[in-house]
Design an enzyme around this catalytic site. Structure first.
Site, PDB file in Angstrom:
ATOM      1  N   LYS A  36       0.852  -1.202   0.000  1.00 53.94           N
ATOM      2  CA  LYS A  36       0.000   0.000   0.000  1.00 53.94           C
ATOM      3  C   LYS A  36       0.884   1.247   0.000  1.00 53.94           C
ATOM      4  O   LYS A  36       2.098   1.154   0.201  1.00 53.94           O
ATOM      5  CB  LYS A  36      -0.897  -0.016   1.236  1.00 53.94           C
ATOM      6  CG  LYS A  36      -0.132   0.146   2.546  1.00 53.94           C
ATOM      7  CD  LYS A  36      -0.979  -0.203   3.754  1.00 53.94           C
ATOM      8  CE  LYS A  36      -0.211   0.026   5.043  1.00 53.94           C
ATOM      9  NZ  LYS A  36      -0.846  -0.638   6.196  1.00 53.94           N
ATOM     10  N   ARG A 134     -10.711  -0.786  14.377  1.00 54.26           N
ATOM     11  CA  ARG A 134     -10.703  -0.023  13.131  1.00 54.26           C
ATOM     12  C   ARG A 134     -11.747  -0.610  12.208  1.00 54.26           C
ATOM     13  O   ARG A 134     -12.838  -0.071  12.073  1.00 54.26           O
ATOM     14  CB  ARG A 134      -9.289  -0.106  12.538  1.00 54.26           C
ATOM     15  CG  ARG A 134      -8.854   1.062  11.753  1.00 54.26           C
ATOM     16  CD  ARG A 134      -7.355   1.111  11.515  1.00 54.26           C
ATOM     17  NE  ARG A 134      -6.794  -0.054  10.838  1.00 54.26           N
ATOM     18  CZ  ARG A 134      -5.528  -0.133  10.391  1.00 54.26           C
ATOM     19  NH1 ARG A 134      -4.722   0.888  10.544  1.00 54.26           N
ATOM     20  NH2 ARG A 134      -5.082  -1.215   9.800  1.00 54.26           N
ATOM     21  N   TYR A 266      18.828  30.909   6.459  1.00 55.29           N
ATOM     22  CA  TYR A 266      17.725  31.630   7.123  1.00 55.29           C
ATOM     23  C   TYR A 266      17.884  31.622   8.639  1.00 55.29           C
ATOM     24  O   TYR A 266      18.307  30.611   9.221  1.00 55.29           O
ATOM     25  CB  TYR A 266      16.391  30.959   6.805  1.00 55.29           C
ATOM     26  CG  TYR A 266      15.972  31.050   5.364  1.00 55.29           C
ATOM     27  CD1 TYR A 266      15.599  32.259   4.798  1.00 55.29           C
ATOM     28  CD2 TYR A 266      15.936  29.904   4.576  1.00 55.29           C
ATOM     29  CE1 TYR A 266      15.190  32.325   3.474  1.00 55.29           C
ATOM     30  CE2 TYR A 266      15.528  29.958   3.254  1.00 55.29           C
ATOM     31  CZ  TYR A 266      15.162  31.182   2.706  1.00 55.29           C
ATOM     32  OH  TYR A 266      14.764  31.242   1.399  1.00 55.29           O
ATOM     33  N   MET A 314      14.216  24.999   1.392  1.00 57.81           N
ATOM     34  CA  MET A 314      13.248  24.202   0.641  1.00 57.81           C
ATOM     35  C   MET A 314      13.948  23.197  -0.285  1.00 57.81           C
ATOM     36  O   MET A 314      13.556  22.029  -0.339  1.00 57.81           O
ATOM     37  CB  MET A 314      12.334  25.116  -0.173  1.00 57.81           C
ATOM     38  CG  MET A 314      11.169  24.402  -0.820  1.00 57.81           C
ATOM     39  SD  MET A 314      10.101  25.510  -1.759  1.00 57.81           S
ATOM     40  CE  MET A 314       9.323  26.456  -0.459  1.00 57.81           C
TER      41      MET A 314
HETATM   42  C1  PLP Z   1      -0.083  -1.725   6.839  1.00 58.47           C
HETATM   43  C2  PLP Z   1      -0.684  -2.996   7.234  1.00 58.47           C
HETATM   44  C3  PLP Z   1       0.096  -4.157   7.378  1.00 58.47           C
HETATM   45  C4  PLP Z   1       1.599  -4.140   7.334  1.00 58.47           C
HETATM   46  O1  PLP Z   1       2.115  -3.626   8.558  1.00 58.47           O
HETATM   47  P1  PLP Z   1       3.688  -3.513   8.780  1.00 58.47           P
HETATM   48  O2  PLP Z   1       3.845  -3.047  10.174  1.00 58.47           O
HETATM   49  O3  PLP Z   1       4.182  -2.512   7.803  1.00 58.47           O
HETATM   50  O4  PLP Z   1       4.260  -4.846   8.542  1.00 58.47           O
HETATM   51  C5  PLP Z   1      -0.553  -5.352   7.590  1.00 58.47           C
HETATM   52  N1  PLP Z   1      -1.897  -5.405   7.706  1.00 58.47           N
HETATM   53  C6  PLP Z   1      -2.682  -4.308   7.607  1.00 58.47           C
HETATM   54  C7  PLP Z   1      -4.150  -4.435   7.745  1.00 58.47           C
HETATM   55  C8  PLP Z   1      -2.095  -3.062   7.381  1.00 58.47           C
HETATM   56  O5  PLP Z   1      -2.868  -1.982   7.293  1.00 58.47           O
END
Ligand code: PLP
Length: 379
Positions: A36, A134, A266, A314
């Site tokens: 993801k 969740r 800066y 930046m």
């Molecule tokens: C992001 C996620 C993972 C992976 O978690 P990591 O800590 O990066 O290994 C696994 N399951 C779900 C549902 C997630 O949202």
């Protein structure tokens, strides 16, 4: 994916290291790597290709759109969107693309069932909430879930998913054990009817630290990219063979002398304590280099750690190169990772600790704000 292209800095992605990490996490057939958020900033398609070469048979993405990008690129693996299908159109596309949709509530069962039939069944991933609060079915929901599945002969529960909240925290073992127990109970009830349903509970920390939670499928994300979620805990050694996949480099744009007493950048937060030599590097907070680390950002040039001086701008930042000889415009400084040298490479953890965040955030932001180059070994 859009990546900021207008910078001379580069995000280097070492796909050989990625494949080695994947192999360290278990047999490819028993993993569902999480890609993801554009593969945690490493690039969805190149990462998926490398993992497919290493034998990955499943991918967990965030959105249906990411699943579509994978299918468009020809991937035929099982694909589960972890955020679920957010719109009616998502449901249609998930079906058309043969994604394995996340089914996390009674409405999801109805939506999935409407798109499947006994002669055109659909493999789905049931999501259980064992303690993240969740998404997913809680233990009280299971009888009604079974009832709904019985009434939907087109649905084939192929996978059961739940997510750990504190698998990386030795002091919270009781909570993790409770999640493990609740997940086992909920999935046992469903597997009594659907014995082929696979189970997946462990994220990276679960995969590394909880062998009793491996079930049929582990679901690591962070560890695939080299992050050790157990770093800094009593269990740190369980993830210490992982290698960071991402590095960040920036070229020297110019070098010049700074006289004792002269300030730079800066806010004038740095004044030369002696005559010194300074390099200006082409990278800044627009490229996810944290401005709050001004005067303290660790970085390497010619394999040596050199002090970063003055406020981070930046698109530029400055380093004190008085201890180095012969630094030339075009030489590359390494803000993260880089080739072996006398001094240790900077890691995303080195940035995250003073920011009071986790390296996950660093990877996502660096990967999104720097053009990516894919090296096999050199990064
Ligand atoms: C992001 C996620 C993972 C992976 O978690 P990591 O800590 O990066 O290994 C696994 N399951 C779900 C549902 C997630 O949202």
């Amino acid at each position: 994916m859009p990546v900021c292209e207008f910078t001379p800095s580069r995000c280097h992605v070492n796909l050989a290291a990625l494949r080695r990490n994947f192999a360290r996490l278990g047999e490819a057939e028993r993993l569902m790597p999480v890609i993801k958020a554009d593969a945690y900033g490493h690039g969805l398609l190149p990462v998926a290709r490398a993992l497919a070469d290493a034998g990955a048979q499943r991918f967990a993405v965030g959105l249906v759109d990411e699943g579509r990008a994978l299918r468009d690129a020809g991937f035929s693996q099982r694909i589960v969107p972890l955020l679920g299908q957010l719109t009616p159109d998502d449901w249609q596309r998930a079906r058309a693309l043969d994604l394995t949709p996340l089914v996390a509530c009674p409405e999801d069962v109805a939506r999935a069932a409407a798109l499947a039939s006994a002669d055109r069944p659909w493999h789905v991933a049931l999501k259980f909430d064992s303690g993240m609060g969740r998404l997913g079915f809680v233990p009280e929901d299971v009888p009604a879930l079974l009832e709904a599945l019985r009434a939907a002969p087109g649905l084939r529960p192929a996978l059961a998913i739940s997510h750990f909240a504190v698998a990386d925290t030795p002091e919270e073992q009781d909570y993790t054990l409770r999640q493990l127990r609740d997940f086992t109970a909920m999935t046992d009830a469903v597997r009594a009817v659907f014995p082929d349903m696979e189970r997946s509970l462990g994220n990276s920390a679960g995969t590394l630290a909880w062998p009793q939670a491996r079930f049929e499928v582990c679901r690591p994300g962070y560890a695939v990219y080299g992050g050790n979620p157990l770093a800094g805990t009593a269990w740190a050694n369980r993830g210490e063979t992982l290698e960071w996949v991402m590095s960040l480099s920036a070229p020297v744009i110019r070098t010049h002398a700074l006289k004792k007493g002269q300030s730079l950048s800066y806010g004038r937060i740095f004044t030369a304590p002696r005559d010194m030599q300074v390099a200006v590097l082409g990278c800044g907070y627009a490229n996810a280099v944290p401005r709050v680390l001004s005067n303290a950002l660790p970085l390497r040039l010619h394999g040596r750690r050199v002090p970063q001086v003055g406020r981070i701008c930046m698109g530029m930042l400055m380093a004190d190169i008085s201890a180095l000889h012969d630094v030339q415009p075009g030489d590359r400084a390494w803000l993260l990772g880089g080739p072996a040298g006398p001094d240790a490479p900077v890691t995303p953890d080195d940035w995250a600790a003073p920011l009071d965040t986790i390296a996950y955030e660093i990877l996502c932001l660096v990967g999104m704000t720097n053009p990516r180059v894919y090296d096999e070994e050199q990064a």
